[in-house]
Design a protein around this motif. Sequence first.
Motif: not given
Length: 318
Positions: A37-39, A75-76, A80-81, A135-137
């Motif tokens: 997922d994106l954060c 957030m763990g 990335r960007w 990681p998703c979820g």
Amino acid sequence: MTEFEFIRTFLLSQQDGDVLLGIGDDAAIVRPRTGYDLCFSSDMLVLGRHFFAEVAPADLAHKVLAVNVSDMAAMGATPRWVLLSAAFPQLDKDWLKAFCGSLFEQMRRYGITLIGGDTTRGDLVFNITIIGELPCGLGLKRSSAKVGDDIWVSGSVGMAAAALDGYLGKIRLPEKVWQACKTKLLRPVPRVDLGKSLLNLAHAAQDVSDGLAQDLGHILDASGVGAQLWTDQLPVLPDLRNCVEKRDLLKWQLSGGDDYELLFTAPEALRNQILAASEICATPVTRVGKILAETGLHIFDGAGCEIRLDKMGFDHFD
Ligand code: ADP
Ligand code: MG
């Protein structure tokens, strides 16, 4: 130099296979890895409020990025960007060279790619929007602390606030201690690896940016629980502890800001796993309290006496 010379000269496009469209178009396009997922988060630094006019551009760039990376760590997430929006009074080539050199060095360290932003004239202000992957979820939230959890903090707390008082002329520290505190204030190291390794261990987490007591309060409010905090357990450089008044140290540790350490809660049963994760990440962690069912934060000194705080942290509108 002009805005476009600045973009062309300093905002070089980096190699990143997941950036489908980078700097140069109206917007960027990225593709997260499968299963993630994106954060998102963003943090702003303003001259006179978050940094002094005399700060070295390389230090400033370090901090602008670090405070944002720290939100991802909390957030763990894997950063990335980033998008960088900045206002400059003028585009000074040497200043920008030092600033961007340090910024890109830090980005390389974390595997972060600059994918866009905005540049305008004005009083010095920086805003970074950071995008990470989870990681998703998964994701470490403030609202998941459970009764009986241990409260942990990484690294040390209070050194950045001590350095700030040093800059403001309120205290004078011995040279070695002063240098160590200054480094914590100017060049905070976000705890990305620790945050990631806590994804399956910690219940709740956040980074310590506005003072430990206030930041812990956020976790307690969001989770609907209370806590005990033990000030004699709060980690700090021993040389700092030995050369200052107890009261000052306590104020820096509880109400000072800018530590960018991780504050997290986790079940007692996972103590050994948390210590193992800390070892692997080479990031020390210390148990500093306990989550309770009864709401409210109760702070105790080494003798077991409760401490009342008049000011719980930093609020920009205080
Ligand atoms: P727009 O007119 O859409 O605002 P600009 O002409 O301001 O576009 O910017 C041109 C390109 O340069 C865009 O891709 C933008 O994302 C990028 N850019 C501008 N300023 C910055 C900056 N400070 N950091 C990173 N990228 C920037
Ligand atoms: Mg623009």
